[in-house]
Each structure stands twice: as C-alpha cells, then as structure tokens.
Write a protein that holds these residues in place. Structure first.
Motif, PDB file in Angstrom:
ATOM      1  N   PHE A  14       0.851  -1.235   0.087  1.00 16.34           N
ATOM      2  CA  PHE A  14      -0.367   0.252   0.443  1.00 16.34           C
ATOM      3  C   PHE A  14       1.051   1.226   0.347  1.00 16.34           C
ATOM      4  CE2 PHE A  14      -2.079   3.168   2.901  1.00 16.34           C
ATOM      5  CZ  PHE A  14      -3.295   3.128   1.975  1.00 16.34           C
ATOM      6  N   LEU A  15       1.935   1.418   1.262  1.00 14.66           N
ATOM      7  CA  LEU A  15       2.793   2.797   1.377  1.00 14.66           C
ATOM      8  C   LEU A  15       4.074   3.252  -0.536  1.00 14.66           C
ATOM      9  CD1 LEU A  15       3.351   2.756   4.826  1.00 14.66           C
ATOM     10  CD2 LEU A  15       1.630   4.358   4.094  1.00 14.66           C
ATOM     11  N   SER A  16       4.219   0.918  -0.729  1.00 15.86           N
ATOM     12  CA  SER A  16       5.047   1.541  -1.378  1.00 15.86           C
ATOM     13  C   SER A  16       4.559   1.974  -2.559  1.00 15.86           C
ATOM     14  CB  SER A  16       5.860   0.162  -1.536  1.00 15.86           C
ATOM     15  OG  SER A  16       6.655   0.201  -2.968  1.00 15.86           O
ATOM     16  N   ASN A  17       3.010   1.645  -3.582  1.00 18.52           N
ATOM     17  CA  ASN A  17       2.464   2.244  -4.773  1.00 18.52           C
ATOM     18  C   ASN A  17       2.224   3.782  -4.380  1.00 18.52           C
ATOM     19  OD1 ASN A  17       2.470  -0.293  -5.578  1.00 18.52           O
ATOM     20  ND2 ASN A  17       0.462  -0.811  -4.810  1.00 18.52           N
ATOM     21  N   SER A  18       2.083   3.949  -2.931  1.00 17.44           N
ATOM     22  CA  SER A  18       1.356   5.707  -2.991  1.00 17.44           C
ATOM     23  C   SER A  18       2.852   6.756  -2.793  1.00 17.44           C
ATOM     24  CB  SER A  18       1.062   5.683  -1.482  1.00 17.44           C
ATOM     25  OG  SER A  18      -0.267   5.198  -1.108  1.00 17.44           O
ATOM     26  N   TYR A  19       4.208   5.923  -3.008  1.00 14.99           N
ATOM     27  CA  TYR A  19       5.374   6.511  -2.869  1.00 14.99           C
ATOM     28  C   TYR A  19       5.523   6.778  -4.351  1.00 14.99           C
ATOM     29  CZ  TYR A  19       9.761   7.707  -1.705  1.00 14.99           C
ATOM     30  OH  TYR A  19      11.027   9.007  -1.712  1.00 14.99           O
ATOM     31  N   LYS A  20       5.740   5.038  -4.752  1.00 15.33           N
ATOM     32  CA  LYS A  20       6.049   5.064  -6.147  1.00 15.33           C
ATOM     33  C   LYS A  20       4.889   6.087  -7.229  1.00 15.33           C
ATOM     34  CE  LYS A  20       6.865   1.606 -10.351  1.00 15.33           C
ATOM     35  NZ  LYS A  20       6.456   0.751 -10.410  1.00 15.33           N
TER      36      LYS A  20
END
Length: 255
Positions: A14-20
């Motif tokens: 979830f956070l990785s996708n938001s960061y990307k």
C-alpha cells in the motif's frame, strides 16, 4: 554529503504504491525483497523497507520473519539512513495488538543495529485503494462500491487523525532531502470525525450510506502529536483539504 538516491524494498505494498505514484525524488529504485542480496548498498543514501511478514498481524514477534532486522544487519556499516514505516498502533495498550507490539519491537531492533535510522509512526493514510487489504480506506471504498453502504461499529463521535497519501509522501520526501534521522509521528494532527470522512466520500460517489452497527464501548478516537516533525519540516494541511480529498476519492470510485 552523498547524493540522494533511494532504494525501496517492497513493490506491492500500500505505502510502496503511494510512494511510487507521488514521490518527487528522481533517483528512486524499487526492488522486491528477494532481490536484496544483489544490491550494492554503497550506491544509496536511504533504504526504505515497505515489505512485511503478514504474520506480524496475527502472531507474536518471535514467530515472525524479522525482515527489518535482516536488512539492518546487511547495512549496519554502510553510510546510509534506514527508513522504517512504523505505526500509531505502537501506542495502543490492547492485549491483542500484535501488529503494534511487533512494530515497537522492530523499532528496538533497528535502533540497536543501525545508528542512522528514520522511524515513522504513521497515522491513518487515505488513498484510492480497492485491494483486499485490512485497511480503513480499502474496506470503506470496497464496501461502498459493492454493497452501497459502509458499516461502522464505533460511536458517531469517534474522531481520528487522517493523512492523504500525497501528503505522507511529501513529508517523507522532505525528510529524505534533509537527511533527517530519529523517530517521528507522521500525522495531520487534525481530529476529524470518521463519519465526516465517509460522508464526503459518499458525496463524491453520489450515493450510499453509513450504517452504525452495535457500538463498541471502547474509545477508538486518536490523535498523533506531530510537533517534533514540524520542527524539522514544513507542510500545510487543513481539515477542508482532507475532506476535499475524500470527496475526490468518491468521484474516482465512479470512474
């Protein structure tokens, strides 16, 4: 000072996708955990781990795969900052709070091993996510789209500390750019009623309702103090901004 270059471990979270999606830092590489042994850590100024063993949600710490401890041992002598996304649940005193307890124990492991660390105790993140993850926003959007309503078992007066994902990423980017280390609450520090969040999503969606089930006696309200964070970086966010973001999440649900 080493040029800013970020390695993100974990491609699907979830956070990785938001960061990307939202980062403004140019030199960022995303890898899966299984690729980590091939990495030359000397190339990076910051290492972020967004991967987690799912057992952290349901089991005691000694029964989990300690990914952060493993990575920190790999980089303990490297000149880079290790970034750990922790949780507001480290403050919870609930006996069944495996996730928060395990996050707190992971924090202690990191501090013992790596001198340069950045620990982020994160509040409730808002973003557009229709996955099956056990997250407030994911469950709310899925329920609204599939059933036409969102069920709550909390008091109508319950408030929480919500943070749009793009603001979370801006905060993280700014901490990275300034090479900040330490431990910080990542939050809006703005109390907003959970019902107001959902009503604005419903308004954007154009239909739906909130159903309050049998209300738990437990007080679910929380607010994270971000005064230490604001001494390091500046960001501006209002209740109106957050509610407008929720309205737009509802509109996106119609797409």
């Amino acid at each position: 000072m080493k040029q800013i270059k970020v390695l993100v471990v974990g491609k699907r979270s979830f956070l990785s996708n938001s960061y990307k999606k939202n980062t403004k830092i140019k030199n960022v590489k995303f890898i899966s955990l299984c690729e980590i042994k091939k990495v030359n850590f000397d190339e990076y100024s910051h290492i972020i781990n967004f991967s987690i063993d799912p057992n952290n949600y349901i089991k005691q710490y000694n029964l989990t795969n300690k990914i952060d401890k493993y990575i920190c041992n790999l980089i303990k002598k490297k000149k880079c900052i290790y970034i750990f996304p922790s949780s507001r649940l480290v403050y919870s005193k609930s006996k069944n709070n495996f996730y928060g307890t395990n996050k707190k124990k992971t924090e202690k492991d990191i501090i013992k091993i790596k001198k340069e660390y950045l620990i982020l105790r994160i509040g409730t993140i808002l973003t557009f996510d229709l996955s099956k993850k056990n997250l407030f926003i994911s469950q709310a959007l899925n329920s609204l789209k599939k059933k036409g309503f969102v069920e709550l078992d909390i008091s109508k007066s319950t408030y929480k500390d919500f943070l749009p994902s793009y603001v979370f990423v801006k905060i993280l980017d700014d901490l990275i750019k300034k090479s900040i280390t330490g431990k910080y609450n990542i939050s809006s520090n703005i109390p907003i009623n959970v019902g107001d969040i959902l009503q604005n999503i419903i308004r954007g969606y154009g239909r739906g309702k909130i159903i309050y089930k049998k209300i738990s006696k437990k007080n679910h309200s929380f607010l994270l103090n971000n005064s230490s964070l604001k001494k390091k970086i500046r960001f501006y966010l209002t209740k109106k901004d957050i509610l407008r973001y929720c309205f737009n999440l509802g509109k996106k649900l119609n797409a």
